[in-house]
Design a protein around this motif. Structure first.
Motif, mmCIF file in Angstrom:
data_model
loop_
_atom_site.group_PDB
_atom_site.id
_atom_site.type_symbol
_atom_site.label_atom_id
_atom_site.label_comp_id
_atom_site.label_asym_id
_atom_site.label_seq_id
_atom_site.Cartn_x
_atom_site.Cartn_y
_atom_site.Cartn_z
ATOM 1 N N GLU A 1 0.837 -1.213 0.000
ATOM 2 C CA GLU A 1 0.000 0.000 0.000
ATOM 3 C C GLU A 1 0.867 1.257 0.000
ATOM 4 O O GLU A 1 0.544 2.251 -0.662
ATOM 5 N N LYS B 1 -2.780 6.220 -4.991
ATOM 6 C CA LYS B 1 -3.928 5.641 -4.285
ATOM 7 C C LYS B 1 -3.414 4.719 -3.195
ATOM 8 O O LYS B 1 -2.595 3.851 -3.436
ATOM 9 N N LYS C 1 -4.649 2.528 0.509
ATOM 10 C CA LYS C 1 -5.773 2.035 1.303
ATOM 11 C C LYS C 1 -5.258 1.460 2.615
ATOM 12 O O LYS C 1 -4.985 0.267 2.724
ATOM 13 N N HIS D 1 -2.770 -0.455 -7.447
ATOM 14 C CA HIS D 1 -3.941 0.349 -7.801
ATOM 15 C C HIS D 1 -3.785 1.193 -9.064
ATOM 16 O O HIS D 1 -4.426 2.229 -9.204
#
Length: 400
Positions: free
Chosen positions: A8, A17, A19, A270
């Motif tokens: 991430e 991006k 999360k 992503h």
């Protein structure tokens, strides 16, 4: 958990991006995340992204020190590369991976450099070797099937007379034909004032994808390589050359691999997934990514696992078509050629040198200096069961 947080963090730098839940940020072992980033050769990207979450990290200074050290290494490498530019003069060459790969990153400084890999015209090999020697670079006597290593002080050069990962047979010849104009069509690129020649986008795509499978079937593939592909796809996905590139991938039998790696980049980093990769097998994507996370950069997380590659393939040149004994034999035979150039002139020496190397390996295994083949076998079987589903270099012409 730590691996999930790391991917991430990388996603934050690649696609913007990220999360990460509040609960995850509070419970994860941040030191283990950093350790994982080091093992995967992505500490700069990880530190840049983690800086936004300093309040959750008890000692961020360790992250900063690691990033500064990697930055320093990059700077020294870039300086050595500029020296190489001057030495090469009018000789055509281009940088492979390294700064060439970094040029596709949203922030090129994020990419950690290793050796300086560069491609030359094989017809000029002797002349360039002499040129490097005259400038104080020492041939490290570690000839490889596609490169020669030269060193001088901090500089560690891999002079490629052919790109890595070219397979045997018809697919290999197709690659050589496709790449024949790569050196005459280079592009001048610049990162922070450092100017260097790199391959055109379409050639770069072939170079890094073949390089990835070469390491995956060998010692192991790391997140740095996946990041290189993610950034390349993310920056160029709308360019016209992709139609030609995908046709070529299909022709040589690595389209499935390209689809899987690209979908991995979409799921874990992503990026927008191109239409041509959206139907890749999700379970296979997860299995390949698990393999990457287990490996670490160049297999550094487990030496036994890394060594098991010689039971799987000859660094990707034969895909996964051959059995384990055949792979051992061909790997032994081809590395003998590189390590003992005299056998090329006198082929009759092959059996004796091969036998000597087998005895030497057995003796060192008994002493604990080498990894036992029996320890490698289970790992090789596990890895190969994944790789076979990628159908590397299996083409429509195989049955002809």
């Amino acid at each position: 958990l730590e691996q999930r947080v790391l991917t991430e963090l990388l996603a934050g730098e690649i696609s913007g991006k990220i999360k990460l839940s509040e609960e995850l940020l509070k419970t994860v072992d941040w030191q283990e995340v950093l350790n994982e980033a080091k093992a995967q050769a992505v500490p700069i990207m990880a530190a840049e992204s983690a800086a936004k979450y300093k309040k959750y990290i008890s000692d961020f200074s360790d992250w900063e020190r690691t990033a500064v050290q990697a930055f320093s290494n990059n700077y020294r490498t870039a300086l050595e590369e500029q020296k190489l530019n001057k030495i090469m003069g009018s000789h055509p060459f281009c940088i492979l991976k390294g700064m060439a790969a970094a040029s596709y990153y949203p922030n090129p400084k994020d990419r950690c450099f290793g050796d300086i890999d560069f491609l030359i015209d094989n017809s000029e090999r002797s002349e360039i070797e002499e040129l490097l020697s005259r400038n104080g670079y020492k041939n490290w006597d570690k000839d490889h099937v596609c490169h020669v290593v030269f060193k001088k002080g901090y500089a560690d050069l891999e002079m490629h007379f052919e790109i890595a990962g070219i397979p045997y047979g018809r697919s290999g010849e197709c690659v050589r034909q496709f790449m024949k104009n790569a050196l005459s069509e280079t592009v001048q690129s610049e990162i922070d004032g450092f100017i260097f020649p790199k391959p055109k986008d379409i050639y770069h795509g072939v170079i890094i994808l073949l390089h990835m499978q070469h390491h995956m079937l060998g010692e192991g593939l790391g997140l740095r390589h996946i990041c290189d592909w993610a950034c390349f796809v993310n920056k160029t996905e709308n360019e016209a050359f992709w139609a030609q590139l995908l046709d070529f991938f299909k022709e040589i039998g690595i389209l499935t691999y390209a689809e899987v790696i690209t979908k991995i980049c979409s799921v874990y980093f992503h990026i927008d997934c191109p239409k041509w990769a959206q139907n890749a097998d999700t379970q296979l994507c997860d299995d390949v990514m698990a393999d990457v996370l287990t490996s670490g950069n160049f297999g550094r997380k487990d030496e036994t696992r890394a060594k098991s590659g010689m039971l799987i393939s000859e660094h990707g040149k034969s895909g996964t078509k051959r059995g384990k004994i055949a792979n051992l034999f061909f790997t032994l035979h081809n590395t003998t050629s590189a390590m003992f150039p005299i056998v090329k002139k006198h082929p009759i020496l092959y059996p004796a040198v091969d036998f000597y190397r087998v005895l030497l390996y057995a003796a060192r295994t008994v002493k604990g200096e080498r990894t036992s083949l029996f320890k490698m076998l289970p790992m090789a079987n596990e890895r190969k069961s994944i790789y076979k589903r990628l159908h590397l270099f299996e083409t429509e012409n195989d049955g002809e």
